[in-house]
Design a protein around this motif. Structure first.
Motif, PDB file in Angstrom:
ATOM      1  N   ARG A 617       0.860  -1.106   0.047  1.00 20.74           N
ATOM      2  CA  ARG A 617       0.019   0.116  -0.038  1.00 20.74           C
ATOM      3  C   ARG A 617       0.886   1.174  -0.024  1.00 20.74           C
ATOM      4  O   ARG A 617       1.670   1.356   0.718  1.00 20.74           O
ATOM      5  CB  ARG A 617      -1.114  -0.001   1.330  1.00 20.74           C
ATOM      6  CG  ARG A 617      -1.889  -1.012   1.193  1.00 20.74           C
ATOM      7  CD  ARG A 617      -2.486  -1.156   2.552  1.00 20.74           C
ATOM      8  NE  ARG A 617      -3.333  -0.128   2.983  1.00 20.74           N
ATOM      9  CZ  ARG A 617      -4.704  -0.110   3.015  1.00 20.74           C
ATOM     10  NH1 ARG A 617      -5.246  -1.122   2.898  1.00 20.74           N
ATOM     11  NH2 ARG A 617      -5.116   1.203   3.626  1.00 20.74           N
ATOM     12  N   THR A 618       0.493   2.192  -1.055  1.00 18.58           N
ATOM     13  CA  THR A 618       1.431   3.329  -1.144  1.00 18.58           C
ATOM     14  C   THR A 618       0.515   4.504  -0.916  1.00 18.58           C
ATOM     15  O   THR A 618      -0.597   4.574  -1.381  1.00 18.58           O
ATOM     16  CB  THR A 618       2.059   3.411  -2.508  1.00 18.58           C
ATOM     17  OG1 THR A 618       1.049   3.323  -3.528  1.00 18.58           O
ATOM     18  CG2 THR A 618       3.195   2.399  -2.736  1.00 18.58           C
ATOM     19  N   VAL A 619       1.129   5.629  -0.147  1.00 21.15           N
ATOM     20  CA  VAL A 619       0.375   6.743   0.076  1.00 21.15           C
ATOM     21  C   VAL A 619       1.299   8.006  -0.207  1.00 21.15           C
ATOM     22  O   VAL A 619       2.234   8.171   0.202  1.00 21.15           O
ATOM     23  CB  VAL A 619      -0.091   6.937   1.573  1.00 21.15           C
ATOM     24  CG1 VAL A 619      -0.868   7.897   2.178  1.00 21.15           C
ATOM     25  CG2 VAL A 619      -0.563   5.349   1.978  1.00 21.15           C
ATOM     26  N   PHE A 620       0.424   8.993  -0.814  1.00 21.96           N
ATOM     27  CA  PHE A 620       0.952  10.442  -0.978  1.00 21.96           C
ATOM     28  C   PHE A 620       0.348  11.202   0.167  1.00 21.96           C
ATOM     29  O   PHE A 620      -0.789  10.948   0.302  1.00 21.96           O
ATOM     30  CB  PHE A 620       0.583  10.920  -2.295  1.00 21.96           C
ATOM     31  CG  PHE A 620       1.410  10.669  -3.639  1.00 21.96           C
ATOM     32  CD1 PHE A 620       2.402   9.830  -3.650  1.00 21.96           C
ATOM     33  CD2 PHE A 620       1.300  11.433  -4.621  1.00 21.96           C
ATOM     34  CE1 PHE A 620       3.116   9.400  -4.456  1.00 21.96           C
ATOM     35  CE2 PHE A 620       1.850  11.072  -5.686  1.00 21.96           C
ATOM     36  CZ  PHE A 620       2.907  10.060  -5.984  1.00 21.96           C
ATOM     37  N   ARG A 621       1.100  11.780   0.782  1.00 16.67           N
ATOM     38  CA  ARG A 621       0.771  12.735   2.000  1.00 16.67           C
ATOM     39  C   ARG A 621       1.155  14.164   1.479  1.00 16.67           C
ATOM     40  O   ARG A 621       1.942  14.709   1.350  1.00 16.67           O
ATOM     41  CB  ARG A 621       1.535  12.498   3.454  1.00 16.67           C
ATOM     42  CG  ARG A 621       1.056  13.554   4.333  1.00 16.67           C
ATOM     43  CD  ARG A 621       1.644  13.301   5.767  1.00 16.67           C
ATOM     44  NE  ARG A 621       1.122  12.292   6.425  1.00 16.67           N
ATOM     45  CZ  ARG A 621       1.753  11.719   7.599  1.00 16.67           C
ATOM     46  NH1 ARG A 621       2.954  12.149   8.058  1.00 16.67           N
ATOM     47  NH2 ARG A 621       1.288  10.392   7.991  1.00 16.67           N
ATOM     48  N   LEU A 622      -0.123  14.831   1.504  1.00 23.19           N
ATOM     49  CA  LEU A 622      -0.003  16.246   1.067  1.00 23.19           C
ATOM     50  C   LEU A 622      -0.323  17.354   2.429  1.00 23.19           C
ATOM     51  O   LEU A 622      -1.448  17.187   3.007  1.00 23.19           O
ATOM     52  CB  LEU A 622      -1.150  16.543   0.105  1.00 23.19           C
ATOM     53  CG  LEU A 622      -0.588  16.380  -1.492  1.00 23.19           C
ATOM     54  CD1 LEU A 622      -0.446  15.019  -1.741  1.00 23.19           C
ATOM     55  CD2 LEU A 622      -1.758  16.970  -2.433  1.00 23.19           C
ATOM     56  N   THR A 623       0.512  18.220   2.650  1.00 23.29           N
ATOM     57  CA  THR A 623       0.161  19.067   3.855  1.00 23.29           C
ATOM     58  C   THR A 623       0.172  20.521   3.201  1.00 23.29           C
ATOM     59  O   THR A 623       0.824  20.959   2.577  1.00 23.29           O
ATOM     60  CB  THR A 623       1.337  19.227   4.736  1.00 23.29           C
ATOM     61  OG1 THR A 623       1.586  17.793   5.371  1.00 23.29           O
ATOM     62  CG2 THR A 623       1.065  20.215   5.865  1.00 23.29           C
ATOM     63  N   LEU A 624      -1.194  21.001   3.248  1.00 23.50           N
ATOM     64  CA  LEU A 624      -1.593  22.325   2.515  1.00 23.50           C
ATOM     65  C   LEU A 624      -1.438  23.219   3.728  1.00 23.50           C
ATOM     66  O   LEU A 624      -1.828  23.455   4.864  1.00 23.50           O
ATOM     67  CB  LEU A 624      -3.101  22.231   2.261  1.00 23.50           C
ATOM     68  CG  LEU A 624      -3.405  20.953   1.409  1.00 23.50           C
ATOM     69  CD1 LEU A 624      -5.056  21.167   0.969  1.00 23.50           C
ATOM     70  CD2 LEU A 624      -2.844  21.037   0.029  1.00 23.50           C
TER      71      LEU A 624
END
Length: 780
Positions: A617-624
């Motif tokens: 399982r792969t995840v992109f984490r975006l912090t706005l």
């Protein structure tokens, strides 16, 4: 005559004017002589002169001192000490209440031979609770005998007391000074109180008992904590969920009341959280959990004579719920705001010690200001460069030595440093989950119990200096590993011990649930995202295998700057990559990377993630961050998602907290997006992905963390999102096929995402109670 008199006066004035200088000098000299004579007078003589009224008292005091000294000489044949001189002043008696020092006395009893007596109090309208109290006594007696054998401490036989038959003043005004353990034997003992209380909605002895505790605490004639001499106490309550389904509706409410008032009367001596059980359903199971906890506490008492280190809880719902400090977690990225642009530490010689990663900004700051350039400069890792002589240092140093400012700063923030480059810290969501106040977004999205999650890192060093990083800029930085390397066994054992120690410190905190506390003593998940860069550690795969061997899931977060290590990484439960910007310039401004080829490294990591998407399982984490990476960047983020094709995309708004070392980057509260702004961004990004036919949709949310999850259609089965993980199946696959085996994320896909966690439903666990910072319930 008049003329003669006037002539005489005039003559005296003339004489004065001629000799006044000598006269003044003579007068000053005489005054000095008098002052010296007075100053050289013996103390006791001056005391007699200045305060004759106290002379008899002083004389009597001297006589008593002399008599006592003579007595000591006759009894012990020792040389008497010199008799002290009399007091300079009479003794003053201040009109203030004397505090009970029993708690200090108990704390010094470690290692003494004084026995411990456990008293079990119960109340009952029927024979039910009395039978349960008997069951508890049957468990306690062999338990105390075993502890006594192991620790060589003395535990007297526990005693069962019915609250309807005892005199409260004997036990709840002050601790018993001794206890009868035989027909004629009065043995001094320390006391440990246990309570077994059902809750009734009619007038019973419970109401009388609770009222007595209240009156004792509020009686101005009695110390506010008269029972502080107890070693500790704990309460176990029983109730009926058929009549009172939840705690808010009255389940075990009287047991919680007794716990609260005992906390006040004992001066925060709660030894273990309140146990609560349904008398008809899970009594035996909950009682076993609670008694196991009591066993651990009594073992500690036997070894040390005290409850050990812990977080104090006042027992007051308002006071105790007001945290002394703000704790962060891996899922809640926070920045600070203040007027100091650069945090510095002082060396012993008084010179400033600057953060290495900020040297580039120091050198360029004046030029940037002069040119009106507000771009953040590229941070440079000067520590990997050769010295002026062309020779690199041969000695291998520790990343974080115990005498370094970094060590002091990190430990002050609550980190436990393990070895020379690893750390562990209890997450604020762990504390929240222990008290039934909500878990982090990982529970809503992936089914992780926050109170069973350990947050740690095998490398405190990082290759970025992100402007919004909540680690306060205290961790070391570097582009290559140049420090001593600790073995993975040392790190694994150390972080577990550190985590359990911090969990135990929550034992006395008001509101902690006994069943969750018991569960927390078994680590089930590990978030490798505390601080630094986990894959920077040379033996990260060995460390992961140790986690998996004990069936601890792994959630690893990297910053997309180490593609070689990422490519060599073996299976993890879930692999994260932080995506903080959609283009090179924005990434340089936000992450402040140390690598000069940071953008190329970033893109290579996305390509590696694309290759791994069918194995884990792969995840992109975006912090706005408003003003940095939100406006006009949706299209760019869509390009990155198309390149990496992750299983999930987590989008989270940056969270404000306190004061900042990042003020130089221009961050303030204005950079924190509202949840509505985050959801607008999520909807816009999802629309772009769907326009490109990439197959993504909004799967879940956790509004409490300002976080939303976009998922691949691979995890949408029969119209329902399945974002949760089957952890049992994950470990079975590891054991069957190995870390490099042929299996896919769908093979350990869990049950459907709960309805309350899906998009549009908020994502807060209905089992828990949401409260504000003061512990007051927030209306739904």
């Amino acid at each position: 005559m008049a003329g003669s008199t006037g002539s005489g006066a005039s003559g005296l004035i003339d004489v004065w004017h001629q000799h006044r200088a000598y006269g003044l000098v003579l007068a000053t000299g005489l005054a000095c002589v008098v002052w010296l004579l007075v100053a050289s007078k013996p103390e006791h003589n001056r005391a007699k002169t200045d305060a004759p009224s106290i002379a008899p008292a002083v004389a009597k005091s001297e006589a008593r001192t002399q008599e006592k000294t003579t007595s000591q000489t006759n009894d012990h044949s020792i040389t008497p000490p010199k008799v002290k001189e009399a007091q300079k002043e009479p003794r003053r008696i201040k009109g203030e209440v004397r505090r009970n020092n029993a708690s200090q006395k108990v704390s010094t009893q470690a290692g003494t031979s004084q026995p411990t007596k456990v008293l079990v109090f119960y109340s009952s309208l029927t024979a039910g609770t009395e039978k349960r109290a008997g069951t508890l006594m049957q468990i306690l007696e062999p338990l105390l005998a075993a502890i006594q054998t192991e620790s060589q401490s003395t535990f007297l036989k526990p005693e069962l007391l019915n609250l309807a038959e005892i005199d409260y003043d004997e036990y709840f005004i002050s601790p018993p000074k001794s206890t009868s353990d035989g027909a004629d034997d009065q043995t001094p003992a320390n006391h440990f109180y246990l309570f077994l209380l059902p809750s009734y909605n009619i007038d019973t002895i419970n109401d009388t008992f609770i009222e007595h505790l209240k009156e004792t605490h509020n009686d101005f004639r009695i110390d506010t904590a008269p029972l502080s001499g107890l070693i500790g106490y704990s309460v176990f309550g029983t109730g009926d969920r058929e009549g009172w389904p939840t705690e808010d509706e009255g389940f075990c409410f009287q047991a919680k009341e007794v716990d609260k008032w005992m906390a006040k009367l004992t001066g925060r001596k709660r030894a273990y959280p309140v146990g609560m059980a349904d008398a008809k359903q899970d009594f035996q199971e909950r009682l076993e959990e609670w008694t196991d906890g009591i066993k651990g506490v009594l073992n500690l008492v036997a070894r040390t004579g005290s409850l050990g280190e812990g977080v104090p809880g006042s027992g007051d719902a308002m006071e105790s719920d007001d945290e002394d400090e703000v704790d962060e977690d891996d899922g809640e990225v926070v920045f600070e705001d203040g007027s100091v642009p650069l945090r510095t530490a002082k060396r012993k010689d008084g010179s400033n010690l600057e953060d290495v990663e900020d040297l580039g900004r120091i050198m360029k700051s004046s030029r940037n200001v002069a040119n009106g350039n507000d771009r953040a400069p590229l941070a440079v890792d000067f520590t990997t460069y050769k010295s002026a002589t062309g020779k690199t240092p041969s000695a291998v140093k520790e990343m974080v030595s115990k005498d370094s400012p970094t060590y002091k700063s990190l430990t002050k923030q609550g980190y436990s440093i393990v070895g020379s480059h690893s750390g562990v810290k209890i997450c604020r969501w762990t504390k929240s989950a222990l008290r039934g106040r909500g878990s982090c977004y990982k529970y809503s999205f992936y089914g992780i119990n926050s109170h069973q999650c350990m947050e740690t890192t095998p490398s405190l060093s990082c290759s970025n200096k992100c402007v919004f990083c909540w680690r306060h800029g205290t961790n070391p930085v570097g582009t290559t590993w140049r420090w001593k390397v600790d073995p993975p066994e040392l790190i694994f054992d150390g972080v577990k011990a550190g985590h359990y120690q911090k969990i135990k410190m929550m034992r006395g905190v008001p509101g902690v649930r006994a069943e969750r506390f018991a569960e927390a003593m078994r680590i089930r998940h590990c978030a490798l995202s505390l601080v630094g860069e986990p894959i920077f550690y040379p033996y990260i795969n060995e460390f992961l295998s140790m986690l998996h061997a004990e069936r601890i899931s792994s959630f690893l977060v990297c910053n997309a700057q180490h593609p070689d290590q990422l490519a060599a990484l073996k299976a993890v439960t879930q692999l994260y990559v932080s995506i903080d910007a959609s283009n090179k310039e924005s990434l340089r401004k936000i992450d402040r990377p140390l690598h000069r080829d940071f953008w190329e490294r970033f893109q290579r990591c996305l390509d590696i993630l694309r290759e791994k998407r069918f194995k884990q399982r792969t995840v992109f984490r975006l912090t706005l961050v408003k003003g940095f990476n939100i406006d006009d960047e949706v299209e760019g983020y869509a390009d990155l998602v198309e390149r990496g094709l992750p299983c999930f995309v987590e989008i989270k708004g940056v969270t404000y907290c306190g004061t900042s070392t990042s003020a130089g980057a221009g961050l303030s509260m204005a950079n924190v997006p509202f949840y509505e702004e985050v959801t607008e961004f999520v909807e816009a990004l999802t629309a772009k992905l769907q326009e490109r036919g990439l197959g993504y949709g909004i799967a879940a949310e956790h509004a409490h963390s300002c976080c939303v999850l976009i998922a691949s259609d691979r995890f949408n089965v029969d119209g329902k999102w399945h974002t949760r993980i089957d952890y049992q199946r994950f470990f079975e696959l590891l054991e069957e096929r190995g870390a490099d085996g042929d299996w896919t994320p769908e093979d350990y896909m869990g049950e459907a995402t709960p309805e309350w966690a899906t998009w549009g439903n908020g994502g807060f666990d209905p089992r828990d109670e949401r409260v504000d910072r003061k512990g007051r319930k927030i209306a739904a």
